[in-house]
Design a protein around this motif. Structure first.
Motif, PDB file in Angstrom:
ATOM      1  N   ILE A   1      -1.154  14.373   1.979  1.00  0.00           N
ATOM      2  CA  ILE A   1      -0.426  13.613   0.962  1.00  0.00           C
ATOM      3  C   ILE A   1      -1.392  12.933  -0.002  1.00  0.00           C
ATOM      4  CG2 ILE A   1       1.087  11.617   0.601  1.00  0.00           C
ATOM      5  CD1 ILE A   1       2.440  12.329   3.258  1.00  0.00           C
ATOM      6  N   SER A   2      -2.546  12.526   0.497  1.00  0.00           N
ATOM      7  CA  SER A   2      -3.478  11.720  -0.286  1.00  0.00           C
ATOM      8  C   SER A   2      -4.444  12.540  -1.131  1.00  0.00           C
ATOM      9  CB  SER A   2      -4.302  10.818   0.647  1.00  0.00           C
ATOM     10  OG  SER A   2      -3.464  10.008   1.426  1.00  0.00           O
ATOM     11  N   LYS A   3      -4.490  13.851  -0.929  1.00  0.00           N
ATOM     12  CA  LYS A   3      -5.559  14.639  -1.545  1.00  0.00           C
ATOM     13  C   LYS A   3      -5.500  14.647  -3.083  1.00  0.00           C
ATOM     14  CE  LYS A   3      -3.324  19.183  -1.341  1.00  0.00           C
ATOM     15  NZ  LYS A   3      -3.453  20.561  -0.826  1.00  0.00           N
ATOM     16  N   ASP A   4      -4.309  14.361  -3.672  1.00  0.00           N
ATOM     17  CA  ASP A   4      -4.205  14.330  -5.132  1.00  0.00           C
ATOM     18  C   ASP A   4      -4.744  13.036  -5.718  1.00  0.00           C
ATOM     19  OD1 ASP A   4      -3.072  16.835  -5.314  1.00  0.00           O
ATOM     20  OD2 ASP A   4      -1.012  16.093  -5.201  1.00  0.00           O
ATOM     21  N   TYR A   5      -5.046  12.035  -4.859  1.00  0.00           N
ATOM     22  CA  TYR A   5      -5.490  10.726  -5.332  1.00  0.00           C
ATOM     23  C   TYR A   5      -6.988  10.569  -5.088  1.00  0.00           C
ATOM     24  CZ  TYR A   5      -0.503   9.713  -5.389  1.00  0.00           C
ATOM     25  OH  TYR A   5       0.835   9.753  -5.645  1.00  0.00           O
ATOM     26  N   PHE A   6      -7.708  10.082  -6.118  1.00  0.00           N
ATOM     27  CA  PHE A   6      -9.145   9.862  -5.939  1.00  0.00           C
ATOM     28  C   PHE A   6      -9.416   8.530  -5.246  1.00  0.00           C
ATOM     29  CE2 PHE A   6      -8.416   8.658 -10.475  1.00  0.00           C
ATOM     30  CZ  PHE A   6      -8.714   7.300 -10.410  1.00  0.00           C
ATOM     31  N   SER A   7      -8.400   7.660  -5.169  1.00  0.00           N
ATOM     32  CA  SER A   7      -8.547   6.393  -4.444  1.00  0.00           C
ATOM     33  C   SER A   7      -7.233   6.047  -3.764  1.00  0.00           C
ATOM     34  CB  SER A   7      -8.949   5.264  -5.402  1.00  0.00           C
ATOM     35  OG  SER A   7      -8.840   4.009  -4.767  1.00  0.00           O
ATOM     36  N   VAL A   8      -7.311   5.652  -2.478  1.00  0.00           N
ATOM     37  CA  VAL A   8      -6.141   5.166  -1.756  1.00  0.00           C
ATOM     38  C   VAL A   8      -6.537   3.857  -1.083  1.00  0.00           C
ATOM     39  CG1 VAL A   8      -4.435   5.588   0.042  1.00  0.00           C
ATOM     40  CG2 VAL A   8      -5.247   7.495  -1.371  1.00  0.00           C
ATOM     41  N   LEU A   9      -5.847   2.774  -1.467  1.00  0.00           N
ATOM     42  CA  LEU A   9      -6.149   1.456  -0.922  1.00  0.00           C
ATOM     43  C   LEU A   9      -4.914   0.880  -0.234  1.00  0.00           C
ATOM     44  CD1 LEU A   9      -7.910  -0.149  -4.033  1.00  0.00           C
ATOM     45  CD2 LEU A   9      -9.032   0.994  -2.106  1.00  0.00           C
ATOM     46  N   LEU A  10      -5.146   0.071   0.802  1.00  0.00           N
ATOM     47  CA  LEU A  10      -4.073  -0.715   1.415  1.00  0.00           C
ATOM     48  C   LEU A  10      -4.378  -2.183   1.147  1.00  0.00           C
ATOM     49  CD1 LEU A  10      -2.117  -0.273   4.614  1.00  0.00           C
ATOM     50  CD2 LEU A  10      -3.254  -2.467   4.286  1.00  0.00           C
ATOM     51  N   VAL A  11      -3.395  -2.877   0.554  1.00  0.00           N
ATOM     52  CA  VAL A  11      -3.571  -4.292   0.227  1.00  0.00           C
ATOM     53  C   VAL A  11      -2.593  -5.102   1.064  1.00  0.00           C
ATOM     54  CG1 VAL A  11      -3.548  -6.038  -1.594  1.00  0.00           C
ATOM     55  CG2 VAL A  11      -4.201  -3.673  -2.136  1.00  0.00           C
ATOM     56  N   GLU A  12      -3.123  -5.959   1.937  1.00  0.00           N
ATOM     57  CA  GLU A  12      -2.260  -6.826   2.738  1.00  0.00           C
ATOM     58  C   GLU A  12      -1.715  -7.938   1.848  1.00  0.00           C
ATOM     59  OE1 GLU A  12      -4.846  -8.077   5.876  1.00  0.00           O
ATOM     60  OE2 GLU A  12      -4.134  -6.482   7.215  1.00  0.00           O
ATOM     61  N   LEU A  13      -0.420  -8.198   1.994  1.00  0.00           N
ATOM     62  CA  LEU A  13       0.221  -9.162   1.094  1.00  0.00           C
ATOM     63  C   LEU A  13       0.223 -10.590   1.621  1.00  0.00           C
ATOM     64  CD1 LEU A  13       3.238  -7.048  -0.235  1.00  0.00           C
ATOM     65  CD2 LEU A  13       1.046  -7.502  -1.334  1.00  0.00           C
ATOM     66  N   ASP A  14      -0.352 -10.800   2.811  1.00  0.00           N
ATOM     67  CA  ASP A  14      -0.445 -12.178   3.277  1.00  0.00           C
ATOM     68  C   ASP A  14      -1.718 -12.852   2.752  1.00  0.00           C
ATOM     69  OD1 ASP A  14      -1.995 -10.511   4.786  1.00  0.00           O
ATOM     70  OD2 ASP A  14      -1.594 -11.511   6.703  1.00  0.00           O
ATOM     71  N   GLN A  15      -2.856 -12.102   2.816  1.00  0.00           N
ATOM     72  CA  GLN A  15      -4.134 -12.674   2.380  1.00  0.00           C
ATOM     73  C   GLN A  15      -4.750 -11.943   1.193  1.00  0.00           C
ATOM     74  OE1 GLN A  15      -5.351 -15.444   3.674  1.00  0.00           O
ATOM     75  NE2 GLN A  15      -3.638 -15.600   5.113  1.00  0.00           N
ATOM     76  N   GLY A  16      -4.205 -10.784   0.843  1.00  0.00           N
ATOM     77  CA  GLY A  16      -4.779 -10.016  -0.265  1.00  0.00           C
ATOM     78  C   GLY A  16      -5.986  -9.212   0.137  1.00  0.00           C
ATOM     79  N   GLN A  17      -6.162  -8.971   1.448  1.00  0.00           N
ATOM     80  CA  GLN A  17      -7.292  -8.186   1.949  1.00  0.00           C
ATOM     81  C   GLN A  17      -7.092  -6.712   1.596  1.00  0.00           C
ATOM     82  OE1 GLN A  17      -9.746  -9.827   3.483  1.00  0.00           O
ATOM     83  NE2 GLN A  17     -11.053  -8.038   3.817  1.00  0.00           N
ATOM     84  N   ILE A  18      -8.213  -6.009   1.263  1.00  0.00           N
ATOM     85  CA  ILE A  18      -8.151  -4.601   0.867  1.00  0.00           C
ATOM     86  C   ILE A  18      -8.832  -3.743   1.937  1.00  0.00           C
ATOM     87  CG2 ILE A  18      -8.748  -2.885  -0.900  1.00  0.00           C
ATOM     88  CD1 ILE A  18      -9.097  -5.208  -2.842  1.00  0.00           C
ATOM     89  N   TYR A  19      -8.219  -2.570   2.220  1.00  0.00           N
ATOM     90  CA  TYR A  19      -8.838  -1.557   3.080  1.00  0.00           C
ATOM     91  C   TYR A  19      -8.818  -0.236   2.309  1.00  0.00           C
ATOM     92  CZ  TYR A  19      -8.050  -5.011   6.739  1.00  0.00           C
ATOM     93  OH  TYR A  19      -8.051  -6.172   7.471  1.00  0.00           O
ATOM     94  N   SER A  20     -10.009   0.366   2.195  1.00  0.00           N
ATOM     95  CA  SER A  20     -10.107   1.618   1.448  1.00  0.00           C
ATOM     96  C   SER A  20      -9.952   2.797   2.404  1.00  0.00           C
ATOM     97  CB  SER A  20     -11.450   1.698   0.729  1.00  0.00           C
ATOM     98  OG  SER A  20     -11.570   2.930   0.062  1.00  0.00           O
ATOM     99  N   TYR A  21      -8.965   3.717   2.079  1.00  0.00           N
ATOM    100  CA  TYR A  21      -8.767   4.890   2.918  1.00  0.00           C
ATOM    101  C   TYR A  21      -9.430   6.122   2.308  1.00  0.00           C
ATOM    102  CZ  TYR A  21      -6.521   8.889   5.122  1.00  0.00           C
ATOM    103  OH  TYR A  21      -6.309  10.078   5.775  1.00  0.00           O
ATOM    104  N   ARG A  22      -9.368   6.258   0.981  1.00  0.00           N
ATOM    105  CA  ARG A  22      -9.900   7.467   0.351  1.00  0.00           C
ATOM    106  C   ARG A  22     -10.750   7.076  -0.847  1.00  0.00           C
ATOM    107  NH1 ARG A  22      -9.092  12.885   0.243  1.00  0.00           N
ATOM    108  NH2 ARG A  22      -9.192  13.988  -1.744  1.00  0.00           N
ATOM    109  N   GLU A  23     -11.944   7.717  -0.957  1.00  0.00           N
ATOM    110  CA  GLU A  23     -12.882   7.491  -2.057  1.00  0.00           C
ATOM    111  C   GLU A  23     -13.403   8.852  -2.495  1.00  0.00           C
ATOM    112  OE1 GLU A  23     -15.830   5.142  -0.218  1.00  0.00           O
ATOM    113  OE2 GLU A  23     -14.459   3.520   0.323  1.00  0.00           O
ATOM    114  N   ALA A  24     -12.712   9.522  -3.437  1.00  0.00           N
ATOM    115  CA  ALA A  24     -13.072  10.886  -3.854  1.00  0.00           C
ATOM    116  C   ALA A  24     -13.587  10.880  -5.283  1.00  0.00           C
ATOM    117  CB  ALA A  24     -11.863  11.817  -3.738  1.00  0.00           C
ATOM    118  N   GLY A  25     -14.641  11.609  -5.523  1.00  0.00           N
ATOM    119  CA  GLY A  25     -15.181  11.738  -6.869  1.00  0.00           C
ATOM    120  C   GLY A  25     -15.787  10.453  -7.375  1.00  0.00           C
ATOM    121  N   SER A  26     -16.262  10.500  -8.624  1.00  0.00           N
ATOM    122  CA  SER A  26     -16.946   9.339  -9.207  1.00  0.00           C
ATOM    123  C   SER A  26     -16.013   8.141  -9.365  1.00  0.00           C
ATOM    124  CB  SER A  26     -17.550   9.721 -10.567  1.00  0.00           C
ATOM    125  OG  SER A  26     -16.532  10.169 -11.455  1.00  0.00           O
ATOM    126  N   ASN A  27     -14.761   8.402  -9.743  1.00  0.00           N
ATOM    127  CA  ASN A  27     -13.816   7.294  -9.919  1.00  0.00           C
ATOM    128  C   ASN A  27     -13.493   6.610  -8.597  1.00  0.00           C
ATOM    129  OD1 ASN A  27     -13.453   7.428 -12.723  1.00  0.00           O
ATOM    130  ND2 ASN A  27     -12.007   9.115 -12.542  1.00  0.00           N
TER     131      ASN A  27
END
Length: 538
Positions: free
Chosen positions: A21-47
């Protein structure tokens, strides 16, 4: 051991699904809405790597990453809205679990990106959003290309429609002109014949000519209705007069076939606001068909009733055409209003356009049409239309004035602008038969010249053909309207074209009236008298 392996397989399957599902996206992030913490799942290409670097630089906090990301990677035109739509406050304030997409331009202002935001619930029941970012530049370009192709196709269709309309106008004029001459001279010849055999020949020529003209009109009218060029032109008219006029047209045909043609009226208000031309066209098709498909010795009834209408100032009018004719099969009735469909009826010929035209005209007027028919038993057509009521007294006085005033046309001087020699000759004969003095101009240029040369008051009115060489009727009218002291001469268009927009164009050019060929002297006289009275009252 098997349980452990099963869980591993499930996790592997989930990972594969997420990866797919994620392969079309060069970045996939999860942002927790309680503290605003970020977790990076996908980092493809320069962007993708640039976004990952931002995450690390700003301690994986969405409130810090977003402004920096917008400043470096989002165009000036998109930045303000980007910060608003993806702000932590807005993401957090949304209570429902749903997804949305947001599109923006890159910092170079040439590439398009899309952020897809999906709300999720974690195992600990806290909420988070998954933000996937992808390049949609190719999609945007493709959409633009498709829009451009659609725009070009639309322009081509518009040009084709205009060419079709122009062709139909030309065809209308070129075909109707000789037909009108044939029918006109045939009428003149009728007055001179005494030999019963020749009278019979003349009658058959007239019937065949009228049938051919009817077929031509059906084809042209159908095409114009389908192209959306046909519009309603309403005026106060008498329902009684319209029905009687059409019934009288078919009186001779009914008599010849020994068909009893009855007309019944049960109405309170005779005057209604309607497009009389289209109402009569409906009646001509229905009454004509009833007589055509009813064998000798049959019965045709035209029954008009008026009912109370829920709309104030309106009446509901029901027109029924009932015949004892050959009827229609049950299987044919559903296709009755389809163009070019005819049921096999032996020697009776039809174009299959009459009923589709009737249906479309009734629809234009906001009415309904129903049909009941049985083979060998006959047919009943029922039309129901709401008409705005007219002014009975005003129209009664108007009609009485016209009848009294018709004799006043004798001795009037008319300038007839007509390039067709046969039409000019025929028109001159019938105008002179009514006591009018006729001066002839062969084109618009000659017509304007005669108006300029003659003293003021020479011409009481002008009958102007539309399509003429050297100068057409529209331009000739505009030239005359610019002549001092002579710019108020009544001008009536006299054309082989019989479409509503032709009449509108004539009035727009400065003409005072419009009549289609062949000339109906009663209608022409009435129109001239109305215009002369109107001019005198100014």
């Amino acid at each position: 051991m098997d349980e452990v392996r099963k869980k591993e397989n499930v996790l592997e399957l989930q990972r594969e699904i997420i990866e797919g599902i994620s392969k079309d996206y060069f970045s996939v992030l999860l942002v927790e809405l309680d503290q605003g913490q970020i977790y990076s799942y996908r980092e493809a290409g320069s962007n993708g790597k640039r976004i990952a670097d931002f995450c690390r630089s700003y301690h994986d906090r969405w409130t810090e990453l977003l402004p920096a990301y917008a400043k470096d990677l989002v165009s000036d035109a998109s930045r303000e809205n980007f910060l608003e739509e993806l702000s932590f406050e807005k993401l957090k304030s949304t209570n429902e679990d749903y997804s949305f997409t947001y599109e923006y331009m890159s910092d170079e202002g040439v590439l398009y990106y899309q952020a897809r935001v999906s709300y999720v619930k974690k195992k600990d029941r806290t909420r988070a959003v998954v933000i996937g970012t992808r390049d949609i530049d190719d999609l945007i370009k493709k959409e633009r290309l498709q829009k451009e192709e659609l725009r070009k196709a639309y322009i081509q269709a518009e040009n084709a429609s205009k060419a079709k309309t122009d062709f139909l106008n030309s065809m209308s004029h070129d075909i109707r002109t000789p037909m009108n001459v044939i029918l006109g001279y045939n009428q003149l010849m009728k007055k001179k014949l005494s030999d019963p055999v020749l009278v019979d020949y003349q009658k058959k020529i007239e019937q065949s000519g009228n049938l051919l003209l009817s077929i031509i009109n059906d084809v042209l009218n159908m095409a114009r209705i389908e192209s959306g060029k046909s519009v309603l032109v309403e005026s106060s008219e008498s329902i009684v007069d319209m029905v009687e006029e059409v019934s009288n047209v078919f009186g001779a045909m009914a008599k010849e076939k020994e068909i009893v043609l009855d007309t019944k009226m049960d109405i309170k208000h005779k005057q209604v606001l309607c497009d009389s031309t289209k109402v009569k066209e409906i009646l001509v098709n229905l009454i004509g068909n009833a007589i055509k498909y009813t064998p000798n010795g049959g019965h045709v009834t035209v029954d008009i009733k008026e009912f109370e209408c829920s709309k104030e100032g309106y009446g509901t009018y029901q027109i029924q055409i009932i015949d004892t004719g050959i009827g229609m099969s049950e299987s044919f009735i559903p296709t009755l209003f389809d163009p070019f469909t005819c049921e096999a009826t032996g020697d009776i010929i039809g174009t299959g356009l009459g009923m589709p035209i009737v249906k479309k005209l009734v629809d234009m007027m906001g009415g309904t049409i129903d049909v009941e028919s049985k083979l060998g038993k006959g047919s009943t057509f029922t039309i129901t239309i709401d008409h705005k009521l007219g002014n009975e007294e005003k129209d009664k006085v108007k009609q009485e004035d016209l009848v009294v005033s018709k004799h006043s046309l004798e001795g009037k001087h008319v300038l007839l602008a007509e390039d067709n020699e046969l039409n000019a000759e025929f028109s001159k004969i019938i105008l002179e038969d009514c006591g009018l003095h006729v001066d002839l101009a062969r084109d618009g240029l000659e017509c304007v010249g005669k108006v300029i040369q003659k003293p003021v008051g020479t011409y009481d009115f002008i009958l102007m053909d539309i399509q003429m060489p050297n100068m057409n009727g529209y331009l000739a009218t505009q030239k005359i309207r610019a002549i001092p002291d002579k710019n108020t001469i009544p001008i009536i268009a006299m054309s082989a074209n019989a479409f509503d927009e032709d009449k509108k164009q004539a009035l727009k050019a400065g003409m005072d009236g419009y009549i289609s060929k062949p000339i109906d002297m009663d209608k022409l006289q009435s129109q001239i008298i109305e215009i002369l009275k109107e001019k005198a009252g100014q």
